[in-house]
Design an enzyme around this catalytic site. Structure first.
Site, PDB file in Angstrom:
ATOM      1  N   TYR A  23      36.612 -28.151  -9.841  1.00  0.00           N
ATOM      2  CA  TYR A  23      35.181 -28.961  -9.543  1.00  0.00           C
ATOM      3  C   TYR A  23      34.717 -29.220 -10.889  1.00  0.00           C
ATOM      4  CZ  TYR A  23      30.689 -30.465  -8.286  1.00  0.00           C
ATOM      5  OH  TYR A  23      29.353 -31.125  -8.214  1.00  0.00           O
ATOM      6  N   GLU A  24      34.623 -28.213 -11.663  1.00  0.00           N
ATOM      7  CA  GLU A  24      33.888 -28.248 -12.982  1.00  0.00           C
ATOM      8  C   GLU A  24      34.724 -28.796 -14.292  1.00  0.00           C
ATOM      9  OE1 GLU A  24      32.231 -24.260 -13.951  1.00  0.00           O
ATOM     10  OE2 GLU A  24      30.523 -24.605 -12.438  1.00  0.00           O
ATOM     11  N   TYR A  86      29.363 -20.652  -5.501  1.00  0.00           N
ATOM     12  CA  TYR A  86      30.281 -21.851  -5.064  1.00  0.00           C
ATOM     13  C   TYR A  86      30.223 -21.941  -3.528  1.00  0.00           C
ATOM     14  CZ  TYR A  86      34.343 -24.636  -4.187  1.00  0.00           C
ATOM     15  OH  TYR A  86      35.291 -25.380  -3.683  1.00  0.00           O
ATOM     16  N   VAL A  87      29.908 -22.812  -2.843  1.00  0.00           N
ATOM     17  CA  VAL A  87      30.166 -23.089  -1.347  1.00  0.00           C
ATOM     18  C   VAL A  87      31.348 -24.073  -1.238  1.00  0.00           C
ATOM     19  CG1 VAL A  87      29.218 -23.779   0.498  1.00  0.00           C
ATOM     20  CG2 VAL A  87      27.689 -22.501  -0.893  1.00  0.00           C
ATOM     21  N   GLY A  93      25.549 -27.995   2.648  1.00  0.00           N
ATOM     22  CA  GLY A  93      24.846 -28.348   3.605  1.00  0.00           C
ATOM     23  C   GLY A  93      24.562 -27.610   4.826  1.00  0.00           C
ATOM     24  N   GLY A  95      23.552 -24.417   4.570  1.00  0.00           N
ATOM     25  CA  GLY A  95      22.332 -23.337   4.048  1.00  0.00           C
ATOM     26  C   GLY A  95      23.073 -22.256   3.449  1.00  0.00           C
ATOM     27  N   GLY A  97      24.211 -21.723   0.336  1.00  0.00           N
ATOM     28  CA  GLY A  97      23.938 -21.614  -0.912  1.00  0.00           C
ATOM     29  C   GLY A  97      22.724 -21.128  -1.281  1.00  0.00           C
ATOM     30  N   ASN A 124      25.872 -32.002 -13.103  1.00  0.00           N
ATOM     31  CA  ASN A 124      26.076 -31.438 -11.726  1.00  0.00           C
ATOM     32  C   ASN A 124      24.401 -31.817 -11.273  1.00  0.00           C
ATOM     33  OD1 ASN A 124      26.452 -30.345  -9.586  1.00  0.00           O
ATOM     34  ND2 ASN A 124      27.511 -28.542 -10.154  1.00  0.00           N
ATOM     35  N   TYR A 131      18.570 -26.633  -7.171  1.00  0.00           N
ATOM     36  CA  TYR A 131      18.043 -25.658  -7.794  1.00  0.00           C
ATOM     37  C   TYR A 131      16.431 -26.055  -7.967  1.00  0.00           C
ATOM     38  CZ  TYR A 131      22.630 -24.167  -8.850  1.00  0.00           C
ATOM     39  OH  TYR A 131      23.995 -23.691  -8.624  1.00  0.00           O
TER      40      TYR A 131
END
Length: 166
Positions: A23-24, A86-87, A93, A95, A97, A124, A131
């Site tokens: 992903y990163e 990471y989720v 969505g 909850g 994280g 990101n 956050y």
């Protein structure tokens, strides 16, 4: 449900580390092995800790948080540095994280730690928005520096002043 990771979780943590690296856009940099993670998390002297987010219905791992203790000379106490949060995409969505961050914040409060810190890639935007919504604030005046690979080796093997040449 959030729970501390167990040795049996290492394969899924390893898989999720690789998913996060992909992903990163840095999968080629994720070279840690399951054995290294197992030693770091569950060896005689753990270097890091992890918590798992588990789907309440299926019992399947939905995400993880991998963290370690840091220390603030200004505050005089430990804090938690969150290395990875990471989720999995299909669980976002739900909850997970937030629940992982709540658990780490709870540990900080219980143990008298005064900081929970992490880094996020500047592109990101979904994570940054998440956050900020929790009340976290970027530390824009700080720039992260890193030595790796050849630069780290060069500095770590440099001849010390007064040391005879080999």
């Amino acid at each position: 449900m959030i729970r501390p990771a167990a040795p049996a979780d290492v394969p899924v943590i390893h898989a999720m580390v690789r998913e996060l690296a992909e992903y990163e856009k840095a999968l080629e940099e994720a070279v840690a092995t399951e054995g290294q993670l197992r030693q770091a998390l569950f060896g005689e002297r753990p270097a890091a800790y992890a918590h798992m987010a588990v789907d309440d219905v299926t019992g399947e791992p939905a995400g993880f948080a991998l963290w370690f203790l840091n220390f603030s000379t200004w505050r005089g106490v430990h804090g938690i540095y969150l290395e990875d949060l990471y989720v999995r995409p299909e669980a976002r969505g739900g909850g997970h994280g937030r629940a992982l961050l709540e658990e780490l914040a709870r540990l900080c409060v219980e143990r008298g730690y005064q900081r929970l810190e992490w880094s996020v890639l500047d592109w990101n935007e979904p994570a940054i928005g998440f956050y900020r919504a929790l009340g976290a604030r970027p530390q824009d005046e700080w720039t992260v520096f890193r030595l790796t690979d050849e630069a780290l080796t060069a500095l770590g093997t440099a001849r010390r002043p007064g040391e005879p040449a080999a």
